[in-house]
Design an enzyme around this catalytic site. Structure first.
Site, short mmCIF file in Angstrom:
data_model
loop_
_atom_site.label_atom_id
_atom_site.label_comp_id
_atom_site.label_asym_id
_atom_site.label_seq_id
_atom_site.Cartn_x
_atom_site.Cartn_y
_atom_site.Cartn_z
N LYS B 26 -58.80 90.28 -37.85
CA LYS B 26 -60.12 90.05 -37.28
C LYS B 26 -61.12 89.78 -38.40
O LYS B 26 -61.91 88.82 -38.33
CB LYS B 26 -60.55 91.27 -36.45
CG LYS B 26 -61.92 91.10 -35.78
CD LYS B 26 -62.42 92.38 -35.14
CE LYS B 26 -61.70 92.74 -33.87
NZ LYS B 26 -62.03 91.83 -32.74
N ARG B 95 -65.24 98.19 -35.39
CA ARG B 95 -63.93 97.85 -34.80
C ARG B 95 -62.82 97.93 -35.83
O ARG B 95 -63.03 97.65 -37.00
CB ARG B 95 -63.93 96.42 -34.26
CG ARG B 95 -64.70 96.19 -32.98
CD ARG B 95 -64.54 94.72 -32.58
NE ARG B 95 -65.01 94.44 -31.25
CZ ARG B 95 -66.22 93.94 -30.97
NH1 ARG B 95 -67.06 93.68 -31.96
NH2 ARG B 95 -66.57 93.70 -29.71
N GLY B 104 -55.46 96.92 -28.47
CA GLY B 104 -55.74 98.13 -27.71
C GLY B 104 -55.17 99.41 -28.30
O GLY B 104 -55.30 100.48 -27.72
N MET B 106 -55.88 100.77 -31.37
CA MET B 106 -56.81 101.59 -32.15
C MET B 106 -58.19 101.58 -31.50
O MET B 106 -58.40 100.96 -30.47
CB MET B 106 -56.85 101.06 -33.59
CG MET B 106 -55.53 101.33 -34.33
SD MET B 106 -55.55 100.74 -36.01
CE MET B 106 -55.43 98.98 -35.79
N ARG B 348 -60.93 81.35 -29.95
CA ARG B 348 -59.47 81.52 -29.96
C ARG B 348 -58.84 80.30 -29.29
O ARG B 348 -59.53 79.56 -28.56
CB ARG B 348 -59.05 82.80 -29.25
CG ARG B 348 -59.55 82.87 -27.84
CD ARG B 348 -59.22 84.19 -27.19
NE ARG B 348 -59.96 84.31 -25.93
CZ ARG B 348 -60.00 85.40 -25.20
NH1 ARG B 348 -59.37 86.49 -25.59
NH2 ARG B 348 -60.69 85.42 -24.07
N HIS B 461 -22.99 79.38 -7.53
CA HIS B 461 -22.84 78.03 -6.98
C HIS B 461 -24.19 77.48 -6.53
O HIS B 461 -24.58 76.37 -6.88
CB HIS B 461 -21.84 78.05 -5.82
CG HIS B 461 -21.65 76.72 -5.18
ND1 HIS B 461 -22.38 76.32 -4.08
CD2 HIS B 461 -20.85 75.68 -5.52
CE1 HIS B 461 -22.01 75.10 -3.75
NE2 HIS B 461 -21.09 74.67 -4.61
N ARG B 623 -14.86 65.46 -16.28
CA ARG B 623 -13.99 66.63 -16.29
C ARG B 623 -12.94 66.49 -15.20
O ARG B 623 -13.26 66.15 -14.06
CB ARG B 623 -14.82 67.89 -16.05
CG ARG B 623 -13.97 69.15 -16.04
CD ARG B 623 -14.82 70.40 -15.90
NE ARG B 623 -15.36 70.51 -14.56
CZ ARG B 623 -16.16 71.52 -14.17
NH1 ARG B 623 -16.52 72.44 -15.04
NH2 ARG B 623 -16.61 71.57 -12.94
N GLU B 750 -14.27 77.32 -22.74
CA GLU B 750 -14.98 78.19 -21.79
C GLU B 750 -14.26 79.51 -21.60
O GLU B 750 -14.60 80.30 -20.73
CB GLU B 750 -15.18 77.47 -20.46
CG GLU B 750 -13.92 76.83 -19.90
CD GLU B 750 -14.18 76.01 -18.63
OE1 GLU B 750 -15.16 76.29 -17.92
OE2 GLU B 750 -13.37 75.11 -18.34
N SER B 769 -16.50 70.83 -25.60
CA SER B 769 -17.75 71.05 -24.89
C SER B 769 -17.75 72.50 -24.44
O SER B 769 -16.85 72.91 -23.69
CB SER B 769 -17.84 70.11 -23.68
OG SER B 769 -19.01 70.40 -22.95
N GLY B 771 -18.35 75.38 -22.32
CA GLY B 771 -18.72 75.70 -20.94
C GLY B 771 -19.22 77.13 -20.93
O GLY B 771 -18.47 78.07 -20.71
N CYS B 836 -22.17 72.26 -22.11
CA CYS B 836 -22.46 71.72 -20.78
C CYS B 836 -22.68 72.82 -19.77
O CYS B 836 -22.73 72.58 -18.58
CB CYS B 836 -21.34 70.78 -20.34
SG CYS B 836 -19.77 71.63 -20.11
N TYR B 856 -24.72 67.77 -29.35
CA TYR B 856 -25.60 67.48 -28.21
C TYR B 856 -25.62 68.67 -27.26
O TYR B 856 -24.76 69.55 -27.33
CB TYR B 856 -25.14 66.22 -27.47
CG TYR B 856 -23.83 66.42 -26.74
CD1 TYR B 856 -23.80 66.94 -25.45
CD2 TYR B 856 -22.62 66.13 -27.37
CE1 TYR B 856 -22.59 67.18 -24.80
CE2 TYR B 856 -21.42 66.36 -26.73
CZ TYR B 856 -21.42 66.89 -25.45
OH TYR B 856 -20.23 67.14 -24.82
#
Lengths: 879, 879
Positions: B26, B95, B104, B106, B348, B461, B623, B750, B769, B771, B836, B856
């Site tokens: 501050k 302050r 909050g 102090m 701010r 699902h 797939r 996976e 990939s 899963g 994926c 990716y």
């Protein structure tokens, strides 16, 4: 000059057992036996270096021809016969022999040396023209096939024609004359190909040697080497050895013998013998062989070799002693007596029953032949298993109607029932047949002689519980269609009704109609002695998975050094307990739940007291509640209605609760410590029961070592919260009971995440126990209840070498275990690590546990002896 | 001598923004603002070193008293007021202010300097006795509480008594006289404790400074530091600052303003203002504030600050420019005008809508204030999400009847239906309400406005499919009891019948009765521009999970660079296809199966052609069949009977097949590549469809890059077998079609075992990939459909920081991914690696993917823009 040919015969050989690299396995063995003074038909070995040379230069090294000639002369002089002698011809075999055995991959030629002249000598010598000409035509065919490359089936065609012509069906119905005629036809066939069968034995010999060398590079041999990682440049040796004949009259004969009794292991000579016969006659079973020894005789009117040829027998007895002293194991020998002269054709380690294996190993230690470590390595864990369970008499030929997974060893017979209730009520022995079993069925399983399920894998509920009970069990028998409504199961055209008798063989997975003769189980003093030695040698502790005081006592009897897993939930399924358990589950507030738990507390405490007493001085790992709560509620509407009535609550409430608790994948659901995290009061009650039991039993003077195990932990926070509860309750109880007890709180590592985060988890867990059943399920993504659809296929097609629920997948699941131990001990170097999955009783898995530095394995009581042996073997193997 | 006190005020400060360590956050901020030339009420900061000294020596360092006195003189001179002046007193605030904000934790004291004398000066200056005495009594209470330790509630009791005495309910109903009397009573209370309220301002000041230093070590501050890892020895600074008042007449006032429009992001000054008022009056909402600018005016008869005080407004405008130039972001400022003098109380970073965030970021780049990277970091991925989905108007207060998991963002309203069929047939918008959904429900889900389920987690699902469709969805709403029979759902006392209108908010998880006003979605030019910049910056590719040509086109529109996951099975659920699929499943021989597969081939090929066309020039990962076969068969007996009739086969056969295929844990069952291994003809058909499609589309001139992905691989042998089939078929098809295409065959990682054995698997797999849905399920042992019973509890209790299905568990699952990538690339350094799972669209998870070196991420089309931004942020963050 290099030496290429190594002679053996007459108690002296150029080589010995250590020269496998240049003599091959067979050649080195023949040399060794000869050196021992055992009368082996003489011969010589052409070294593997010749093979290498042959492939490099497409010719033989200089001097080889001379050495072979020399070798043949040696044989002739030892045998007192001459190669090509029309009166009494020397015949030889020509065999391959690489550094390591490649059975059946390369070529062999027998009876080499026969031609139109010498065959007559053989006829004379044996007085058996049929034998002589049969041997001749076989030799022609073999030679033409192996050396000249004439297809086998073209000879077979001629043979068929001959039998047709003679109007007979079997080869044995053909006469000497017929064979003689066939030899002519065979030779014509060879000639028609522009080839010719060499009539001179020398030519035959060189043809055969060349063919054996060439067979090192035939297609199947190359393929075999690729599979077994055998270098192509090793090459094969060629063994040329005199043929001997046991059918040369009454002073000839042939036999097989074991240096000790292969059935009982008794230190007695044991075998069979036929006078004036060749080895194949013994195998063919046309004539009944005579006993080797007087002791063996079962009838007064038969004679043993001991009586017929006492001198030969004496010689055999000396050979027996020589071989045992040398090979330091029971031998299975083949011998031939040719005109009063004994020849040993083969010696090899003898096959034996489990009983014999144990007795021989223990006796040989006492006889000073082997040391304890060697004895330990002589008995397989599977043999111990056989000794512990009744098995189908191996002499009986069974015709299984179906085959499932061999989930728990031993054979059992009984009437078929389809429900656990029927099993409980049955007056006669029964086999419980189900799609799969659930905890509700445990009482029925206990009562049944054996369990057969159409679904599930090696660690399905049925399999695990049956093994724990030491009860025969076949699971995942997908071929049978179980029809509860019709009260029958079907396999193809066979229908088995309720009440029909079947036998299941949990050692093989066979399902058989009707009863079958069995051999009872029996633990001998020798076995106990062997296991005591195993205990001295092994580094791994062996504990048992036991849920009841009865199982715990049994486990102690089998030598368990503590309990590695007591599943508290099995206790809840008992008839007097399940009502309180269900009350707890149906509770709607914490208060109601606590009230129900209060009822369970004294029962659990009682159980634990029994476990602690049975395991005086040994640690007892008690696992907190693990299964999903819906397992404790009835699944069928009828049973739900009954329960509602008994509990005096609306049926809908129960139905709703069952519905609410039902899960799509219960294996990955609301179970394990997740229950104790959400309902800490359950953990609290169980901790209270454990420590009240421990304190009270300790006051009786029993040494109690409780280890509280938190199941299905996936993160540090879970074990932290649960451990805080256990520790708080433990302090409270010990304070109140006025006694202090050492204890630990630890966790099962049964989820991949727990292994990965083991460093963090070990901050809170004082011990790890790898729950490899669930760890295998989650690591592979294989539901042990559902793998029956593809794992057998995977094994059949070679994708999997074995069922990973049976023997630990060391490279996958095992790597996670390795990571888990490594990370866990990084945080807590003294961390106690064990295994309590079904793999704890599997020898290969035990070897793995030894290698990764576990402290102990835990398995079902009946597998404790196996684990003790396997652990000792692991220690020896990895010394 | 050390300097302990740092003055600020009058465009000059001793400190600056960089001196946070000794001035606190501050203090450094106030100094910085002052240096900027912004008129901040003057004051000084006592450095954190004093705090450290104070705790070490229990006294202040020498010279501090002098420096503070000097500081007060500075303030007096700047403000033209005197501390303790009974005519026009200087009041100050005291302050705390640590290096990092501890909001909050102090203490703070306001209006310091008031006593019985100076209060009269305040009364005079403001002309508002009520305000003066209310301020005074507040100060007494605050001081007594903070400095002297008198409990707060004892003052509140006296206040309550006063209100009772006056017969009023609200504080605002008390008069100046009442407050004056209360001050007397307050002081009596203090005296009764043996304490005294200091009347001299100097004494007050030192008491307050000491109290603020002491509050550094109050319990909650210590606790806060422990949680946030803030060292105890940092200490706090103390800020003493002049109070200013906006209620000193018509030339005074107070207001708040944003430097740009926080709703639209327009570059216009925007704010509210009240004449002759204090800040709390604006907040209290009793008086209606005036607009800041003329532009803002909505009525002719109201005046703006721009008109009332044009000079002050001009000053504010300059400050606005100064602040934006300095902070290079939109600011939210508070100001007070005391007797014609403008003071900035605070500045701010201003909160803003998603729309504004994007516009401001883009505008500021064009204005040269920030660079593109900074713009990228200014917009949160969640804000992008908001822009892509309709949302409930945040101004509307909603009262949810239940709350589930926010599975797919956006709000939707419709009539409740309970079956997918009803949804399909509905003429009006509907919300589909289910226990959970299954592939059978997809058509209904497509038709519905939104989906609500009582079970399931973030990757159930329903959740996955809804996100794929960009459709609002709330799952795992365990509070609702769905009753299909009664066609209703219940939450506590509320019953919602079929046909009742509800609104679901997939952004928050709320379920609301009736319709609710919404804000529509909108993609702006600025957003597109921002995302283009993100594309320049990011290292990760962004692909989409898309199963249909429609989704693929959508994904391209959102900027996807290929398909990371096309689930072929979704295609099989279409009405015209499922019969052939079922035929295939019910086939009893390979031949029958092949016949059924032949029917599916052209349909699959058609689909793939669409995908390839939509992704011209980009890779498409297809797939192979993944779900267990039983998902394709009807579960209800009625439907099974219908199917039997349609197919002309006995009902029993279908029932038996369903039974036979049913699994206890389908997640870990007969699915993924296990299907293709056991039934290679399925893989063959799919491979044929893929390559026929690829070849034909390639001939159209489209650049096709097929990547065939084998699911659920747990061992090298599986991908090896499957890849052999795919390669064989690919060669056949390319040969036949006369065109060659580059392609890859890879695998999903996976299962934990696949990550562990990645080195071996990479021998066969050309890409990985991850899963992460299934990998999370198996690593944690969490069934995504069943975690609703405990994961919310775990999150609530802090065991889990977030749902691991929503945001990747980086330390557990993430470690397996790290191991998988490391081992995979050891074998195949150039291995293409992506993700994926649902995590591919989660910003934190995307950051992780960037850090572990993936190539990716792939996510549902609607999350592609989010992923593009998040990937760019990851690149900037980890530069």
């Amino acid at each position: 000059m290099r030496k290429y040919v190594y002679f053996f015969g007459g108690e002296r050989a150029d080589g010995n057992a250590k020269m496998k690299d240049i003599l091959g396995g067979k050649g080195a063995g023949l040399a060794e036996m000869t050196n021992l003074g055992v009368p082996v038909p003489p011969g010589f070995t052409i070294s593997t270096e010749v093979c290498t040379y042959f492939y490099k230069h497409d010719s033989y090294p200089e001097g080889l021809e001379e050495e072979v000639k020399e070798g043949m002369k040696h044989i002739e002089s030892m045998m007192g016969k001459r190669f090509g002698d029309p009166e009494n011809p020397l015949l030889v075999s020509v065999r391959s022999g690489a550094r390591v055995s490649m059975p059946g991959m390369m070529d062999t030629i027998l009876n080499l040396g026969l031609n139109d002249e010498t065959v007559k000598g053989l006829e004379k010598a044996t007085g058996n023209p049929r034998f002589a000409y049969d041997s001749y035509r076989r030799f022609v065919q073999m030679y033409a096939n192996v050396v000249l490359g004439v297809p086998h089936d073209e000879f077979e065609k001629l043979l068929e024609e001959k039998k047709k012509e003679k109007g007979v069906k079997l080869d044995t119905e053909l006469t000497a004359e017929d064979w003689k005629e066939l030899v002519v036809k065979y030779k014509e066939l060879i000639k028609s190909k522009g080839l010719s069968f060499p009539e001179t034995p020398e030519e035959q010999l060189w043809g055969a040697i060349r063919a054996v060398f060439l067979s090192w590079n035939n297609k199947r041999a190359i393929e075999y080497r690729k599979i077994h990682n055998i270098p192509d440049d090793w090459g094969t040796a060629v063994n040329v050895q005199a043929m001997v004949f046991g059918n040369m009259g009454e002073d000839s004969g042939t036999g097989v013998a074991f240096t000790r009794n292969p059935a009982t292991g008794e230190n007695e000579f044991y075998g069979e013998y036929l006078t004036n016969a060749q080895g194949e006659d013994v195998v063919a079973g046309i004539r009944t062989p005579l006993p080797l020894t007087k002791r063996q005789k079962t009838r007064e009117d038969e004679l043993s070799l001991e009586e017929i040829m006492p001198e030969i027998f004496q010689e055999l007895c000396e050979i027996r002693k020589k071989l045992e002293n040398h090979f330091r194991d029971m031998q299975d020998i083949e011998f031939t007596i040719e005109r009063g002269k004994l020849w040993l054709l083969q010696t090899r380690t003898g096959k034996r029953t489990a009983l014999a294996a144990v007795k021989i190993a223990v006796d040989m230690v006492k006889e000073g032949l082997i040391d304890k470590k060697e004895a330990i390595m002589r008995v397989t864990p599977e043999q111990i298993d056989q000794l512990l369970h009744p098995m189908i008499d191996p002499k009986v030929k069974v015709e299984p109607i179906a085959k499932g997974l061999p989930a728990s060893p031993g054979a059992a017979t009984g009437k078929v029932v389809f429900t656990a209730e029927e099993a409980v009520e049955a007056k006669e022995p029964v086999i419980l047949v189900r799609h799969e079993t659930s905890p509700e069925d445990v009482a029925g399983m206990h009562k049944a002689q054996g369990i057969l399920t159409s679904r599930g894998g090696m660690t399905s509920h049925a399999a695990v519980v049956a093994r724990g009970m030491g009860k025969p069990c076949v699971v995942g028998c997908e071929a049978i269609v179980v029809d509860y409504e019709q009260e029958e199961f079907r396999v193809g055209d066979v229908t088995v009704k309720k009440g029909d008798v079947i036998t299941i063989d949990g050692t093989t997975g066979n399902v058989i109609l009707g009863d079958v003769p069995k051999i009872e189980a029996g633990v001998t003093d020798e076995l106990n002695e062997l296991l005591t030695w195993a205990d001295e040698i092994r580094k791994l502790g062996v504990r048992a998975n036991a849920d009841t005081p009865h199982d715990a006592s049994l486990a102690r009897k089998f030598g368990a050094e503590g309990i590695g897993l007591a599943r508290t939930e099995h206790m809840f399924f008992k008839e007097d307990r399940i009502p309180a358990m269900r009350e707890m589950i149906l509770a709607e507030t914490e208060e109601e739940r606590r009230k129900a738990l209060e009822k369970l507390l004294p029962m659990q405490r009682e159980d634990f007291m029994g476990l602690f007493r049975a395991m005086d001085g040994y640690p007892v790992i008690i696992r907190l509640l693990d299964p999903p709560l819906h397992e404790f509620l009835p699944k069928e509407e009828r049973a739900q209605r009954e329960l509602a009535e008994r509990m005096g609550i609306p049926f809908e409430k129960i139905k709703e609760k069952v519905e609410q608790l039902s899960e799509l994948n219960p294996m990955l659901g609301f179970r394990g410590c997740r229950l104790g995290v959400v309902y800490p009061e359950i953990t609290e009650m169980q901790a209270r029961a454990i420590f009240e039991a421990a304190c009270r039993v300790a006051k009786e003077g029993v040494k109690v070592i409780p280890e509280v195990m938190v199941p299905l932990v996936s993160m540090k926070e879970e074990i932290k919260l649960q451990r805080e509860i256990v520790k708080r309750v433990a302090e409270e109880v010990m304070e109140k009971e006025g006694i202090r007890i050492e204890y630990m709180v630890g966790t099962m590592i049964e989820l991949p995440r727990a292994a990965i985060r083991a460093d963090e988890i070990a901050e809170e867990a004082e011990f790890f126990s790898f729950g490899t059943n669930d760890l295998t399920q989650t690591t592979f993504g294989f539901s042990r209840d559902d793998v029956g659809k593809f794992v057998p296929y995977y094994i059949e097609k070679g994708l999997l070498k074995h069922d990973p629920f049976q023997s630990l997948d060391q490279s996958g699941v095992g790597d996670l275990i390795r990571i888990g131990i490594e990370r866990g001990r990084k945080t807590r170097p003294e961390l106690e690590v064990g295994i309590c999955g079904e793999h704890g009783g599997d020898p290969d898995s035990i070897d793995f546990c030894h290698r990764v530095g576990m402290n102990y394995v835990s398995c079902s009581p009946y597998r404790v002896p196996i684990a003790r042996l396997a652990a000792a073997q692991a220690a020896v193997r990895n010394e």
